[in-house]
Scaffold this motif. Structure first.
Motif, PDB file in Angstrom:
ATOM      1  N   TYR A 116      47.059  35.720  45.591  1.00 55.59           N
ATOM      2  CA  TYR A 116      47.605  36.167  44.304  1.00 55.59           C
ATOM      3  C   TYR A 116      48.511  37.384  44.457  1.00 55.59           C
ATOM      4  CZ  TYR A 116      45.356  32.990  41.036  1.00 55.59           C
ATOM      5  OH  TYR A 116      45.022  31.872  40.307  1.00 55.59           O
ATOM      6  N   TYR A 153      43.270  40.551  34.735  1.00 52.86           N
ATOM      7  CA  TYR A 153      44.470  40.466  35.567  1.00 52.86           C
ATOM      8  C   TYR A 153      45.560  41.350  34.961  1.00 52.86           C
ATOM      9  CZ  TYR A 153      48.674  38.705  37.809  1.00 52.86           C
ATOM     10  OH  TYR A 153      49.867  38.633  38.493  1.00 52.86           O
ATOM     11  N   SER A 164      46.951  44.982  36.235  1.00 53.05           N
ATOM     12  CA  SER A 164      48.388  45.041  36.504  1.00 53.05           C
ATOM     13  C   SER A 164      48.969  46.306  35.883  1.00 53.05           C
ATOM     14  CB  SER A 164      49.092  43.804  35.936  1.00 53.05           C
ATOM     15  OG  SER A 164      50.495  43.905  36.098  1.00 53.05           O
ATOM     16  N   PRO A 195      38.748  39.980  43.272  1.00 57.82           N
ATOM     17  CA  PRO A 195      39.912  39.206  42.830  1.00 57.82           C
ATOM     18  C   PRO A 195      39.550  37.889  42.149  1.00 57.82           C
ATOM     19  CG  PRO A 195      40.282  40.082  45.024  1.00 57.82           C
ATOM     20  CD  PRO A 195      38.844  40.349  44.687  1.00 57.82           C
ATOM     21  N   CYS A 208      38.733  38.862  38.613  1.00 60.44           N
ATOM     22  CA  CYS A 208      39.960  39.346  37.980  1.00 60.44           C
ATOM     23  C   CYS A 208      40.895  38.197  37.606  1.00 60.44           C
ATOM     24  CB  CYS A 208      40.660  40.315  38.922  1.00 60.44           C
ATOM     25  SG  CYS A 208      42.246  40.922  38.318  1.00 60.44           S
ATOM     26  N   ASN A 209      40.987  37.186  38.461  1.00 60.37           N
ATOM     27  CA  ASN A 209      41.942  36.092  38.261  1.00 60.37           C
ATOM     28  C   ASN A 209      41.309  34.814  37.712  1.00 60.37           C
ATOM     29  OD1 ASN A 209      44.611  37.106  39.568  1.00 60.37           O
ATOM     30  ND2 ASN A 209      43.053  37.628  41.071  1.00 60.37           N
ATOM     31  N   TYR A 250      43.240  32.614  35.265  1.00 55.46           N
ATOM     32  CA  TYR A 250      44.430  31.968  35.818  1.00 55.46           C
ATOM     33  C   TYR A 250      44.062  30.894  36.839  1.00 55.46           C
ATOM     34  CZ  TYR A 250      46.499  35.757  33.301  1.00 55.46           C
ATOM     35  OH  TYR A 250      46.848  36.611  32.277  1.00 55.46           O
TER      36      TYR A 250
END
Length: 326
Positions: A27, A128, A132, A162, A165-166, A169
């Motif tokens: 990612y 995410y 960011s 991660p 977090c993702n 998505y």
């Protein structure tokens, strides 16, 4: 027996860390590439805000409903200001507070327009997007403050993992592979580009989407986070401390979507934000209820069920500019 159990636990931990490393690495590739090529939208936003040669006196905060609606070029031409749009995808109230703190380390705005969106106040979080934003803060202390104090143990765990977090998505990518694409792809080829943090979007909402507009999220069918309500008060207080005039707004929705909704649900949503702003002594405009014959919003002013395209953005930017000018 105990030894076998411990080996299984260690094996699980090793696999978990390996998967997190792989997901984080994969990612990060497009993120690093877009930053290198200067195409990453959040990177570009913070680069402008952190540039000492830019002196912005009007800023916009909120979710993607804000970055597709408020065109700084139009505001500057009417109000003779220098404005910038710092709305970001899925930006919730806690994020907005810390983004404003980052802005104030570099800029001295006199007016802030905040886009009110009920999902920004609900109990869900897109980590995410949260991380960011945090990654572009110049202050490490501010970044840590947002992750630890703003989002607590859940924020820390998403920062360290991660996969967590993702997850939204990853799920969307899997569902996309299963679905095998959609028939609206040709409509997505319309031109879009960024101007002073605002997304100029030329795509128009498809008739298929118009015929299948989803129900509105209202206080009657969603849970509001008490912590985010407290952070809204923090935003109000921070603006007062820095002599910033805070103006809260609610951008229009496609008229067909409003017509499909029960009037009591729409009234409940409008009254909720009206009362919240009254309680905090903040100016509030709801462009779903403000009648003005000069600014009639159409379904074709939108790119989907709630984001404006450039035609809608031109209308609301002029309308709000004229209100602020008064």
């Amino acid at each position: 027996m105990m030894k076998k159990f411990l080996l299984q636990v260690l094996g699980f931990i090793a696999v978990f860390f390996l998967l997190n490393f792989v997901v984080g690495y994969l990612y990060n590739i497009p993120v690093k590439e877009s930053i290198k090529n200067k195409t990453h939208k959040n990177y570009l936003k913070y680069s402008k805000i952190h540039d000492p040669s830019n002196k912005y006196n009007l800023v916009f905060l909120g979710s993607s409903r804000g970055y597709t609606a408020y065109n700084p070029v139009i505001f500057d031409s009417i109000l003779k200001t220098k404005s910038f749009n710092m709305c970001t995808s899925s930006q919730n109230v806690i994020e907005s507070y810390y983004v404003l703190k980052d802005i104030l380390q570099h800029q001295k705005p006199t007016t802030m327009v905040y886009e009110m969106f009920l999902q920004s106040f609900d109990t869900t979080d897109d980590y995410y997007q949260i991380l960011s934003n945090a990654s572009f803060f110049e202050s490490t202390q501010l970044k840590q403050d947002m992750i630890i104090n703003g989002f607590g143990l859940t924020g820390i765990s998403n920062y360290l993992s991660p996969i967590l977090c993702n997850k939204l998505y990853i799920k969307a990518a899997i569902m996309g592979l299963i679905a095998g694409g959609n028939d609206t792809a040709s409509n997505n080829k319309k031109t879009s580009y960024w101007v002073a943090g605002y997304l100029h979007e030329e795509k128009e909402v498809s008739q298929h989407t118009i015929n299948n507009f989803e129900k509105m999220v209202t206080p009657n069918n969603t849970a509001v986070s008490e912590k985010k309500l407290e952070y809204f008060k923090k935003i109000v207080a921070l603006c007062k401390e820095n002599n910033i005039e805070l103006v809260c707004v609610r951008s229009p929705y496609p008229p067909t979507r409003l017509q499909n909704e029960k009037i009591q649900n729409l009234n409940a949503l409008s009254e909720y934000f009206k009362n919240l702003c009254l309680q905090n002594q903040v100016t509030y405009y709801d462009f779903n209820t403000v009648e003005n014959r000069s600014f009639k919003y159409l379904d074709t002013d939108f790119s989907d069920s709630h984001h404006m395209n450039y035609k809608g953005a031109n209308k609301i930017s002029v309308q709000l500019s004229e209100i602020l000018k008064q």
